[in-house]
Design a protein around this motif. Structure first.
Motif, PDB file in Angstrom:
ATOM      1  N   LEU A 177       4.228  24.362  40.281  1.00  0.00           N
ATOM      2  CA  LEU A 177       4.372  22.916  40.448  1.00  0.00           C
ATOM      3  C   LEU A 177       4.257  22.485  41.905  1.00  0.00           C
ATOM      4  CD1 LEU A 177       7.235  22.185  37.918  1.00  0.00           C
ATOM      5  CD2 LEU A 177       4.820  21.558  37.698  1.00  0.00           C
ATOM      6  N   ALA A 178       4.583  23.366  42.833  1.00  0.00           N
ATOM      7  CA  ALA A 178       4.487  23.030  44.254  1.00  0.00           C
ATOM      8  C   ALA A 178       3.054  22.713  44.666  1.00  0.00           C
ATOM      9  CB  ALA A 178       5.036  24.181  45.099  1.00  0.00           C
ATOM     10  N   ASP A 179       2.081  23.146  43.872  1.00  0.00           N
ATOM     11  CA  ASP A 179       0.671  22.935  44.210  1.00  0.00           C
ATOM     12  C   ASP A 179       0.009  21.786  43.454  1.00  0.00           C
ATOM     13  OD1 ASP A 179       0.730  25.105  45.975  1.00  0.00           O
ATOM     14  OD2 ASP A 179       0.282  26.519  44.361  1.00  0.00           O
ATOM     15  N   VAL A 180       0.768  21.081  42.611  1.00  0.00           N
ATOM     16  CA  VAL A 180       0.193  19.952  41.859  1.00  0.00           C
ATOM     17  C   VAL A 180      -0.232  18.874  42.839  1.00  0.00           C
ATOM     18  CG1 VAL A 180       0.682  18.086  40.225  1.00  0.00           C
ATOM     19  CG2 VAL A 180       1.537  20.380  39.765  1.00  0.00           C
ATOM     20  N   PRO A 181      -1.470  18.399  42.746  1.00  0.00           N
ATOM     21  CA  PRO A 181      -1.899  17.322  43.648  1.00  0.00           C
ATOM     22  C   PRO A 181      -1.202  16.002  43.321  1.00  0.00           C
ATOM     23  CG  PRO A 181      -3.749  18.143  42.309  1.00  0.00           C
ATOM     24  CD  PRO A 181      -2.528  18.863  41.865  1.00  0.00           C
TER      25      PRO A 181
ATOM     26  N   ASN B 169      -0.371  13.478  31.593  1.00  0.00           N
ATOM     27  CA  ASN B 169      -1.065  14.496  30.796  1.00  0.00           C
ATOM     28  C   ASN B 169      -1.850  15.451  31.690  1.00  0.00           C
ATOM     29  OD1 ASN B 169      -0.180  13.448  28.303  1.00  0.00           O
ATOM     30  ND2 ASN B 169      -1.782  11.896  28.380  1.00  0.00           N
ATOM     31  N   SER B 170      -2.396  14.919  32.784  1.00  0.00           N
ATOM     32  CA  SER B 170      -3.157  15.747  33.726  1.00  0.00           C
ATOM     33  C   SER B 170      -2.286  16.850  34.300  1.00  0.00           C
ATOM     34  CB  SER B 170      -3.702  14.886  34.875  1.00  0.00           C
ATOM     35  OG  SER B 170      -4.428  13.790  34.418  1.00  0.00           O
ATOM     36  N   VAL B 171      -1.045  16.510  34.613  1.00  0.00           N
ATOM     37  CA  VAL B 171      -0.142  17.489  35.218  1.00  0.00           C
ATOM     38  C   VAL B 171       0.141  18.640  34.256  1.00  0.00           C
ATOM     39  CG1 VAL B 171       2.189  17.848  36.122  1.00  0.00           C
ATOM     40  CG2 VAL B 171       0.883  15.832  36.802  1.00  0.00           C
ATOM     41  N   VAL B 172       0.391  18.331  32.991  1.00  0.00           N
ATOM     42  CA  VAL B 172       0.668  19.382  32.007  1.00  0.00           C
ATOM     43  C   VAL B 172      -0.566  20.261  31.809  1.00  0.00           C
ATOM     44  CG1 VAL B 172       1.292  19.884  29.606  1.00  0.00           C
ATOM     45  CG2 VAL B 172       2.499  18.086  30.862  1.00  0.00           C
ATOM     46  N   SER B 173      -1.741  19.659  31.665  1.00  0.00           N
ATOM     47  CA  SER B 173      -2.945  20.480  31.468  1.00  0.00           C
ATOM     48  C   SER B 173      -3.280  21.264  32.735  1.00  0.00           C
ATOM     49  CB  SER B 173      -4.127  19.634  31.004  1.00  0.00           C
ATOM     50  OG  SER B 173      -4.535  18.714  31.984  1.00  0.00           O
ATOM     51  N   TRP B 174      -3.025  20.693  33.909  1.00  0.00           N
ATOM     52  CA  TRP B 174      -3.234  21.403  35.171  1.00  0.00           C
ATOM     53  C   TRP B 174      -2.352  22.652  35.221  1.00  0.00           C
ATOM     54  CZ3 TRP B 174      -0.299  23.136  39.165  1.00  0.00           C
ATOM     55  CH2 TRP B 174      -0.945  23.463  40.366  1.00  0.00           C
ATOM     56  N   LEU B 175      -1.083  22.479  34.874  1.00  0.00           N
ATOM     57  CA  LEU B 175      -0.133  23.594  34.919  1.00  0.00           C
ATOM     58  C   LEU B 175      -0.525  24.692  33.925  1.00  0.00           C
ATOM     59  CD1 LEU B 175       2.458  24.595  36.233  1.00  0.00           C
ATOM     60  CD2 LEU B 175       3.738  23.406  34.456  1.00  0.00           C
TER      61      LEU B 175
ATOM     62  N   TYR C  12      -5.404  11.494  17.950  1.00  0.00           N
ATOM     63  CA  TYR C  12      -4.739  10.860  19.088  1.00  0.00           C
ATOM     64  C   TYR C  12      -5.525  11.152  20.361  1.00  0.00           C
ATOM     65  CZ  TYR C  12      -0.702  10.173  16.098  1.00  0.00           C
ATOM     66  OH  TYR C  12       0.136   9.783  15.097  1.00  0.00           O
ATOM     67  N   ARG C  13      -5.321  10.315  21.353  1.00  0.00           N
ATOM     68  CA  ARG C  13      -5.939  10.524  22.660  1.00  0.00           C
ATOM     69  C   ARG C  13      -4.862  10.732  23.709  1.00  0.00           C
ATOM     70  NH1 ARG C  13      -9.167   8.484  26.341  1.00  0.00           N
ATOM     71  NH2 ARG C  13      -8.204   6.436  26.460  1.00  0.00           N
ATOM     72  N   ALA C  14      -5.100  11.641  24.621  1.00  0.00           N
ATOM     73  CA  ALA C  14      -4.187  11.920  25.729  1.00  0.00           C
ATOM     74  C   ALA C  14      -4.948  11.663  27.027  1.00  0.00           C
ATOM     75  CB  ALA C  14      -3.683  13.359  25.669  1.00  0.00           C
ATOM     76  N   PRO C  15      -4.985  10.408  27.492  1.00  0.00           N
ATOM     77  CA  PRO C  15      -5.739  10.104  28.707  1.00  0.00           C
ATOM     78  C   PRO C  15      -5.320  11.006  29.864  1.00  0.00           C
ATOM     79  CG  PRO C  15      -4.948   8.095  27.680  1.00  0.00           C
ATOM     80  CD  PRO C  15      -4.300   9.232  26.957  1.00  0.00           C
ATOM     81  N   GLY C  16      -6.310  11.521  30.573  1.00  0.00           N
ATOM     82  CA  GLY C  16      -6.056  12.380  31.719  1.00  0.00           C
ATOM     83  C   GLY C  16      -5.956  13.859  31.406  1.00  0.00           C
ATOM     84  N   TRP C  17      -5.941  14.233  30.132  1.00  0.00           N
ATOM     85  CA  TRP C  17      -5.772  15.644  29.764  1.00  0.00           C
ATOM     86  C   TRP C  17      -6.881  16.514  30.366  1.00  0.00           C
ATOM     87  CZ3 TRP C  17      -1.882  18.402  28.084  1.00  0.00           C
ATOM     88  CH2 TRP C  17      -2.114  19.688  27.602  1.00  0.00           C
ATOM     89  N   ALA C  18      -8.121  16.075  30.219  1.00  0.00           N
ATOM     90  CA  ALA C  18      -9.246  16.861  30.744  1.00  0.00           C
ATOM     91  C   ALA C  18      -9.233  16.898  32.273  1.00  0.00           C
ATOM     92  CB  ALA C  18     -10.569  16.292  30.242  1.00  0.00           C
ATOM     93  N   ALA C  19      -8.755  15.842  32.925  1.00  0.00           N
ATOM     94  CA  ALA C  19      -8.734  15.791  34.384  1.00  0.00           C
ATOM     95  C   ALA C  19      -7.889  16.923  34.970  1.00  0.00           C
ATOM     96  CB  ALA C  19      -8.202  14.444  34.864  1.00  0.00           C
ATOM     97  N   GLY C  20      -6.741  17.173  34.377  1.00  0.00           N
ATOM     98  CA  GLY C  20      -5.870  18.226  34.900  1.00  0.00           C
ATOM     99  C   GLY C  20      -6.530  19.591  34.868  1.00  0.00           C
ATOM    100  N   ALA C  21      -7.156  19.928  33.757  1.00  0.00           N
ATOM    101  CA  ALA C  21      -7.826  21.229  33.644  1.00  0.00           C
ATOM    102  C   ALA C  21      -9.004  21.329  34.609  1.00  0.00           C
ATOM    103  CB  ALA C  21      -8.302  21.453  32.208  1.00  0.00           C
ATOM    104  N   ARG C  22      -9.755  20.241  34.746  1.00  0.00           N
ATOM    105  CA  ARG C  22     -10.915  20.253  35.663  1.00  0.00           C
ATOM    106  C   ARG C  22     -10.471  20.455  37.103  1.00  0.00           C
ATOM    107  NH1 ARG C  22     -13.498  15.101  32.670  1.00  0.00           N
ATOM    108  NH2 ARG C  22     -14.292  16.222  30.847  1.00  0.00           N
TER     109      ARG C  22
END
Length: 181
Positions: A124-128, A146-152, A167-177
């Motif tokens: 988590l210390a590295d989450v932008p 959602n981006s944070v969870v997928s990023w982690l 359902y849609r989770a806006p930002g989900w793909a952004a975190g993984a990318r």
């Protein structure tokens, strides 16, 4: 990395806990759906529950003004909507680790059990601290909770987790990318 933590993604309906989030999110989804030429879908918010050494914690992101009661550790804070509005608490979010005893309202589905490295929370210390609601990372989707969870999950080596069907989770793909960079 040793794998000795377990986790679940809990999917909650956006706005289940408050009228403002429910109404503004529904309005926003109608606009996005019209722009994309599709029907609006219900939106979900991901919360990651992690259990390490028998202690359950939730990784969540929300407004600073709606502080979660109980024990919480704020990992980072960032602006909402625009960097220049971030000076005001109404336009700031916080990424936090909270005791998992308090469940958010509107939980729809709990995902499959995930095996994670024991030091997953250290990631988590590295989450932008991107601006919530903006695509500052230029990955084609805005940054959200959602981006944070997928990023982690991506950083922890977990692949294949998706929002509930229909359902849609806006930002989900952004975190993984962003995590793959």
């Amino acid at each position: 990395m040793d794998v000795d933590a377990v986790a679940w993604v809990r999917w909650a309906t956006v706005g289940a806990g408050g009228h403002v989030a429910r109404r503004t999110s529904a309005w926003w989804e109608r606009l996005v759906a019209a722009r994309e030429g599709r029907a609006p879908q219900p939106l979900v918010h991901a919360v990651l529950e992690v259990v390490v050494d028998g202690v359950a914690m939730d990784v969540d992101m929300g407004p600073t003004w709606g502080r979660t009661r109980g024990t919480r550790r704020v990992v980072l804070s960032g602006p909402v909507g625009s960097r220049w509005l971030g000076w005001c608490a109404l336009f700031r979010y916080e990424l936090r680790v909270v005791d998992a005893g308090r469940r958010p309202p509107g939980v729809l589905e709990v995902g499959d059990e995930l095996r994670l490295p024991a030091d997953v929370l250290a990631l988590l210390a590295d989450v932008p601290a991107y601006t919530w609601g903006r695509d500052e990372a230029a990955v084609g989707e805005m940054w959200t909770s959602n981006s944070v969870v997928s990023w982690l999950l991506e950083r922890a080596g977990v692949r294949g987790v998706e929002p509930p069907r229909g359902y849609r989770a806006p930002g989900w793909a952004a975190g993984a990318r962003v995590a793959r960079r």
